[in-house]
Design an enzyme around this catalytic site. Sequence first.
Site, mmCIF file in Angstrom:
data_model
loop_
_atom_site.group_PDB
_atom_site.id
_atom_site.type_symbol
_atom_site.label_atom_id
_atom_site.label_comp_id
_atom_site.label_asym_id
_atom_site.label_seq_id
_atom_site.Cartn_x
_atom_site.Cartn_y
_atom_site.Cartn_z
ATOM 1 N N HIS A 165 41.563 36.198 51.228
ATOM 2 C CA HIS A 165 42.212 36.414 52.523
ATOM 3 C C HIS A 165 41.571 35.614 53.656
ATOM 4 C CE1 HIS A 165 43.945 40.589 51.143
ATOM 5 N NE2 HIS A 165 44.140 39.625 50.259
ATOM 6 N N TYR A 277 47.840 48.319 45.236
ATOM 7 C CA TYR A 277 48.269 47.858 43.919
ATOM 8 C C TYR A 277 48.165 48.961 42.872
ATOM 9 C CZ TYR A 277 48.288 43.402 46.254
ATOM 10 O OH TYR A 277 48.559 42.384 47.140
#
Length: 386
Positions: A165, A277
């Site tokens: 990220h 997730y």
Amino acid sequence: MTKCKSDLSFVAAGVVGALALVSAEGALAAQTNAPKVPATSVTVETVVEGLENPWGLQFLPDGRMLVTERPGRLRIVSKDGQLSKPVSEVPKVYARGQGGLLDVRLSHNFADDGMLFLSYAEPRDGGKAATAVARARLELTDDGGRLSDVKVIFQQQPAYSTTRHFGSRIVIDKKGVLFITTGDRGQGEPAQNPDETVGKVIRINADGSIPDDNPKPEGWKPEIWSIGHRNIQGAVLDVETGQLWTVEHGARGGDELNHPEKGKNYGWPVITYGRDYSGAKIGIGTEKAGMEQPVYYWDPSIATSGLELYTGDLFPQWKGNFLVGGLAGAQLARLVMKDGQVVGQEILLKDEGLRIRDVRQGPDGAVYLLVDESDGAILRLSPESK
């Protein structure tokens, strides 16, 4: 130039029906699953192959292209698809995970000053890394080029040991002011901390100084434009309105299209349409007072990366539409816009299985795509000949 013609008259993968609207204190909120629009038949040409995880694409005034490769190389691609030797004197990068050499943009006065800007994952002490932006002068040679007068003008703080990220798109307005996107480094909560430049949109002058008209709320670092972002990897400026638009990776089912505005909070990780997730809930839900709704979100996610506002004449029916690259989604999404809202969607290249990293309109009006693979490529999209 290798030419492989494909009939890509794909049916849009979005759900047919009305736009999904979510109430936020009575106001129009987020949209998703826009209705399909008529498919476009396009010709796909391979401009050049053999690029190692290309990330950023930029056209030079003479029609050649600059392209970054994540391991740390900057290359020049000729109009006929010849790939140069790596440009020398590129800053050292942290080429691990999602890190490396990332975006490239030209100065708004490039014809006069020869300056460009590079964003990259910068190695820091203790094995850590963070997003940085450097400016440099590009000196072209017969077989490539070199950078001179290299100066780092932005360093994200703090650094982390994760490899995720980094954000890292650069957009430059007509006055030469830079918008820089940063990711949350996989940490989440720092995106809400206005004293850190993690998970933010940054706005600085070309020399690294702070524009006088930045928002500067109490407690905010003066270079911050907006907060609460997860990982923005696509950004474009509407030159007619001056509005910045971005796409960012959400968690599962939470990729977003936003138009980050001065001094506003875009919610991550407090509010999101995504899920962890593992399937677990993130934050408090999808809305909170004082936090902005996305203009649009993708569920399922496509791993958005690369954003262009099409203004050319080659695809007249695309004018004013956004083109969004999908990585995990392996697609090019065309978003039809009306009054700032998404009113239709077309999915292109879905059957090709390509990780689309960057999307750029060329000077010829064609659409150029970066395919992010270890043996990556630049593709050119034009209308199919009748």
